[in-house]
Design a protein around this motif. Structure first.
Motif: not given
Length: 243
Positions: A142-147, A149-157
Motif C-alpha cells: 500500500k506504500n508503493v507509489p504508482n504502479s 511495474e514502475d516501482f520495480e523498474l525504479m528499484a532496479i535503477d
C-alpha cells in the motif's frame, strides 16, 4: 483434555510471539541508543534514521523512542557496542551479531552455549568469509507509489538485485554496496520501509531433518540472550521443505 491441549498450545504460541515482539522492540531501542551515542545529533546520523524508521515500522510508541534517545544522550548511560562472534556447531558455521555493553560477558555467555553442545567459537575473521552481506528492504504494498511495474523498474535503477512480492509486502534485495543508495532513494521519495543488512551463506549446506531440529533448537536458545541481535548460519533451511 483435547480442548485444554488446544488452549495450552495457543497460549504457548502467543507467549512465544509476545517474546519475539518484545525482543524485536529491545533490539531496535538498543540500536537507537547506540546511534545517538555515536552521532551526538538527532538529525544527521544515517544509522539513527535507519533505527527510527525500523522503530516506526513495528509501531514502537513515540514516547518510548524519545525516552530511549534522552537516556542515551546522558553521559552516565551504558555504552553499547556491536560485537560479532563466529562459531561452529554440528558442522554448521554461524555468525552471531550482538549489541552489548560488556564484550567479555557476552562472549563468555555465547561460548558456554557452544561448549555445552560440543561446538566452539572461532577467532574473528575465520568464518566470516563464508558469508556475503546483502541489504533487505521491507515495504508494504500500500506504500508503493504508482504502479508495481514502475516501482520495480525504479528499484532496479536504484540497485535492486531482486524483488519479491509476498502477500501484502514487497521485499527488495541489494548487494551491500548499494544498501545506502537504495535507502537514500526510498527516504527521498517518502516510501515507508524497514531495512536491515543480512548475511547469507556463499555455499549453503544441506542437512538431515534430525540435524535441522538440533540446529534450530540451538539457535532459539542463543536468540533468547538479551545481547543477541541476529544469528546467521550456512545451513539451507529451504532444502527440507522442497524435497
Amino acid at each position: 483434555m483435547s480442548g485444554h491441549s488446544k488452549w495450552a498450545n495457543i497460549q504457548y504460541r502467543k507467549s512465544n510471539q509476545d517474546f519475539r515482539k518484545s525482543k524485536k522492540f529491545s533490539k531496535i531501542i538498543k540500536e537507537i541508543s547506540v546511534a545517538v551515542k555515536e552521532s551526538g545529533s538527532y538529525k544527521t546520523s544515517f544509522r539513527l534514521r535507519n533505527a527510527l524508521l525500523n522503530a516506526k515500522s513495528v509501531n514502537i510508541p513515540k514516547n518510548t523512542i524519545e525516552r530511549a534517545m534522552q537516556k542515551a544522550s546522558q553521559a552516565n548511560t551504558n555504552n553499547f557496542k556491536n560485537l560479532n562472534l563466529e562459531g561452529k556447531i554440528f558442522g554448521i558455521s554461524m555468525i552471531i551479531e550482538c549489541l552489548t555493553d560488556n564484550n567479555i560477558r557476552t562472549t563468555s555467555d555465547i561460548r558456554v552455549f557452544f561448549h555445552k553442545k560440543g561446538g566452539r567459537l572461532y577467532h574473528n575473521g575465520e568464518l566470516v568469509h563464508l558469508f556475503n552481506r546483502i541489504g533487505v528492504f521491507s515495504i508494504r504494498k500500500k506504500n508503493v507509489p504508482n504502479s508495481m511495474e514502475d516501482f520495480e523498474l525504479m528499484a532496479i535503477d536504484f540497485g535492486a538485485k531482486d524483488l519479491i512480492k509476498d502477500g501484502k509486502m514487497v521485499y527488495i534485495y541489494t548487494d551491500f554496496e548499494y544498501f545506502g543508495s537504495m535507502k537514500n532513494h526510498l527516504e527521498r521519495l517518502n516510501i515507508s520501509h524497514q531495512s536491515i543488512v543480512k548475511r547469507i551463506a556463499k555455499h549453503p549446506k544441506y542437512i538431515s531433518k534430525k540435524e535441522e531440529e538440533r540446529i534450530l533448537s540451538f539457535m532459539e536458545k542463543i536468540e533468547k540472550h538479551e545481547d543477541v541481535k541476529n544469528i546467521y548460519s550456512d545451513y539451507d533451511p529451504y532444502h527440507q521443505r522442497n524435497q
